[in-house]
Design a protein around this motif. Structure first.
Motif, PDB file in Angstrom:
ATOM      1  N   GLU A  48       0.645  -1.243   0.279  1.00 62.57           N
ATOM      2  CA  GLU A  48      -0.013   0.040  -0.077  1.00 62.57           C
ATOM      3  C   GLU A  48       1.202   1.211   0.003  1.00 62.57           C
ATOM      4  O   GLU A  48       0.605   2.078  -0.802  1.00 62.57           O
ATOM      5  CB  GLU A  48      -0.899  -0.002   1.163  1.00 62.57           C
ATOM      6  CG  GLU A  48      -1.985  -1.108   1.068  1.00 62.57           C
ATOM      7  CD  GLU A  48      -2.887  -1.475   2.325  1.00 62.57           C
ATOM      8  OE1 GLU A  48      -2.645  -0.442   3.122  1.00 62.57           O
ATOM      9  OE2 GLU A  48      -3.845  -2.175   2.398  1.00 62.57           O
ATOM     10  N   LEU A  49       1.944   1.118   0.741  1.00 59.77           N
ATOM     11  CA  LEU A  49       2.905   2.334   0.958  1.00 59.77           C
ATOM     12  C   LEU A  49       3.450   2.553  -0.411  1.00 59.77           C
ATOM     13  O   LEU A  49       3.551   3.660  -1.070  1.00 59.77           O
ATOM     14  CB  LEU A  49       3.888   2.191   1.851  1.00 59.77           C
ATOM     15  CG  LEU A  49       3.795   2.308   3.264  1.00 59.77           C
ATOM     16  CD1 LEU A  49       4.867   2.244   4.220  1.00 59.77           C
ATOM     17  CD2 LEU A  49       3.175   3.929   3.494  1.00 59.77           C
ATOM     18  N   ARG A  52       0.997   3.951  -2.977  1.00 59.61           N
ATOM     19  CA  ARG A  52       0.797   5.369  -2.877  1.00 59.61           C
ATOM     20  C   ARG A  52       1.514   6.269  -3.040  1.00 59.61           C
ATOM     21  O   ARG A  52       1.225   7.550  -3.417  1.00 59.61           O
ATOM     22  CB  ARG A  52       0.340   5.369  -1.188  1.00 59.61           C
ATOM     23  CG  ARG A  52      -0.093   6.711  -0.516  1.00 59.61           C
ATOM     24  CD  ARG A  52      -0.464   6.838   0.723  1.00 59.61           C
ATOM     25  NE  ARG A  52      -0.722   8.056   1.239  1.00 59.61           N
ATOM     26  CZ  ARG A  52      -1.044   8.341   2.528  1.00 59.61           C
ATOM     27  NH1 ARG A  52      -1.188   7.084   3.327  1.00 59.61           N
ATOM     28  NH2 ARG A  52      -1.410   9.275   3.247  1.00 59.61           N
ATOM     29  N   TYR A  53       2.906   5.911  -2.927  1.00 54.19           N
ATOM     30  CA  TYR A  53       4.007   7.057  -3.011  1.00 54.19           C
ATOM     31  C   TYR A  53       5.111   6.704  -4.046  1.00 54.19           C
ATOM     32  O   TYR A  53       5.949   7.623  -4.449  1.00 54.19           O
ATOM     33  CB  TYR A  53       4.776   7.161  -1.794  1.00 54.19           C
ATOM     34  CG  TYR A  53       4.022   7.714  -0.612  1.00 54.19           C
ATOM     35  CD1 TYR A  53       3.420   8.918  -0.539  1.00 54.19           C
ATOM     36  CD2 TYR A  53       3.615   6.636   0.450  1.00 54.19           C
ATOM     37  CE1 TYR A  53       2.865   9.340   0.600  1.00 54.19           C
ATOM     38  CE2 TYR A  53       2.966   7.275   1.707  1.00 54.19           C
ATOM     39  CZ  TYR A  53       2.631   8.567   1.289  1.00 54.19           C
ATOM     40  OH  TYR A  53       1.826   8.965   2.728  1.00 54.19           O
ATOM     41  N   GLU A 150       2.093   1.490   7.594  1.00 55.62           N
ATOM     42  CA  GLU A 150       1.302   2.452   7.645  1.00 55.62           C
ATOM     43  C   GLU A 150       1.863   3.537   8.528  1.00 55.62           C
ATOM     44  O   GLU A 150       1.748   4.580   8.601  1.00 55.62           O
ATOM     45  CB  GLU A 150      -0.096   2.200   7.865  1.00 55.62           C
ATOM     46  CG  GLU A 150      -0.589   1.585   9.069  1.00 55.62           C
ATOM     47  CD  GLU A 150      -0.519  -0.073   9.102  1.00 55.62           C
ATOM     48  OE1 GLU A 150      -1.185  -0.877   9.591  1.00 55.62           O
ATOM     49  OE2 GLU A 150       0.364  -0.646   7.945  1.00 55.62           O
ATOM     50  N   GLN A 151       2.484   3.155   9.785  1.00 54.74           N
ATOM     51  CA  GLN A 151       2.937   4.137  10.633  1.00 54.74           C
ATOM     52  C   GLN A 151       4.212   4.682  10.250  1.00 54.74           C
ATOM     53  O   GLN A 151       4.453   5.909  10.517  1.00 54.74           O
ATOM     54  CB  GLN A 151       3.458   3.264  11.950  1.00 54.74           C
ATOM     55  CG  GLN A 151       2.145   2.808  12.736  1.00 54.74           C
ATOM     56  CD  GLN A 151       2.704   1.851  14.066  1.00 54.74           C
ATOM     57  OE1 GLN A 151       3.320   0.731  13.574  1.00 54.74           O
ATOM     58  NE2 GLN A 151       2.622   2.380  15.104  1.00 54.74           N
ATOM     59  N   ALA A 153       3.982   6.133   7.266  1.00 52.73           N
ATOM     60  CA  ALA A 153       3.809   7.280   5.933  1.00 52.73           C
ATOM     61  C   ALA A 153       3.981   8.632   6.194  1.00 52.73           C
ATOM     62  O   ALA A 153       4.625   9.182   5.313  1.00 52.73           O
ATOM     63  CB  ALA A 153       2.229   7.190   6.073  1.00 52.73           C
ATOM     64  N   ILE A 156       7.744   9.068   5.582  1.00 50.70           N
ATOM     65  CA  ILE A 156       8.012   8.773   3.943  1.00 50.70           C
ATOM     66  C   ILE A 156       7.666  10.201   3.300  1.00 50.70           C
ATOM     67  O   ILE A 156       8.338  10.578   2.518  1.00 50.70           O
ATOM     68  CB  ILE A 156       7.501   7.395   3.500  1.00 50.70           C
ATOM     69  CG1 ILE A 156       8.091   6.421   3.871  1.00 50.70           C
ATOM     70  CG2 ILE A 156       7.224   7.504   1.908  1.00 50.70           C
ATOM     71  CD1 ILE A 156       7.161   4.972   3.883  1.00 50.70           C
ATOM     72  N   GLU A 157       6.494  10.554   3.785  1.00 56.89           N
ATOM     73  CA  GLU A 157       5.802  11.825   2.921  1.00 56.89           C
ATOM     74  C   GLU A 157       6.771  12.801   3.184  1.00 56.89           C
ATOM     75  O   GLU A 157       7.053  13.708   2.347  1.00 56.89           O
ATOM     76  CB  GLU A 157       4.477  11.891   3.467  1.00 56.89           C
ATOM     77  CG  GLU A 157       3.788  13.381   2.854  1.00 56.89           C
ATOM     78  CD  GLU A 157       2.460  12.964   2.278  1.00 56.89           C
ATOM     79  OE1 GLU A 157       1.854  13.803   1.879  1.00 56.89           O
ATOM     80  OE2 GLU A 157       2.225  11.755   2.359  1.00 56.89           O
TER      81      GLU A 157
END
Length: 163
Positions: A48-49, A52-53, A150-151, A153, A156-157
């Motif tokens: 998912e990460l 998404r990115y 997910e923790q 995110a 990373i962002e």
């Protein structure tokens, strides 16, 4: 002498050698993985990460490891099939390696030296330890197995170029 993450060569699951230099300028999340581990469902979060990115410059790199409870016993085809069928993994997966001990893969020796674990330990404690690398190739974070993808995110962002 290795001076950068980009100096390492790795072997993909299909057996071809590649340089990490191809990921220069990207944010990397490098993970030691296993197919028969209590943390194996993290493949879903990693995927998912990645989805998404990835268009903003994230690459998730998976390195299967059988050092912890023999939880990655399969060969390259077994691993590829398991990851694809069960979790739809599309991020790059590499050949099975060791992350600790005398046979530890040079990449993981480097990662561990750059980002030590609890109490300054370099040893990886279990499957799904994650190393976060910024766009300049610096190891900026190390996260244990219990840290869910997910923790990561927000971290990373913060390393990716703005939208």
């Amino acid at each position: 002498m290795t001076t950068s993450i980009y100096d390492f060569k790795v072997t993909s699951l299909n057996g071809t050698e590649a340089s990490l230099d191809q990921y220069r300028g990207k944010v990397l999340l490098i993970v030691n993985t296993a197919s028969r581990c209590g943390f194996t469902p993290q493949y879903q979060g990693l995927e998912e990460l990645y989805r998404r990115y990835r268009d903003r410059g994230l690459a998730v790199l998976g390195f299967p490891c059988n050092q912890f409870g023999a939880q990655e016993p399969g060969n390259a085809e077994d691993i590829r099939s398991f990851c694809t069928v069960n979790y739809g993994v599309s991020f790059p997966m590499f050949s099975k390696i060791e992350v600790n001990g005398e046979q530890a893969d040079p990449l993981f020796r480097y990662l561990k030296a750059q980002a030590k674990g609890i109490l300054g330990s370099t040893a990886i404690k279990w499957n799904f330890t994650k190393f976060l690398v910024n766009r300049q190739g610096d190891v900026v974070g190390r996260y244990g197995s219990a840290t869910k993808p997910e923790q990561l995110a927000a971290a990373i962002e913060g390393l990716l170029p703005p939208v």
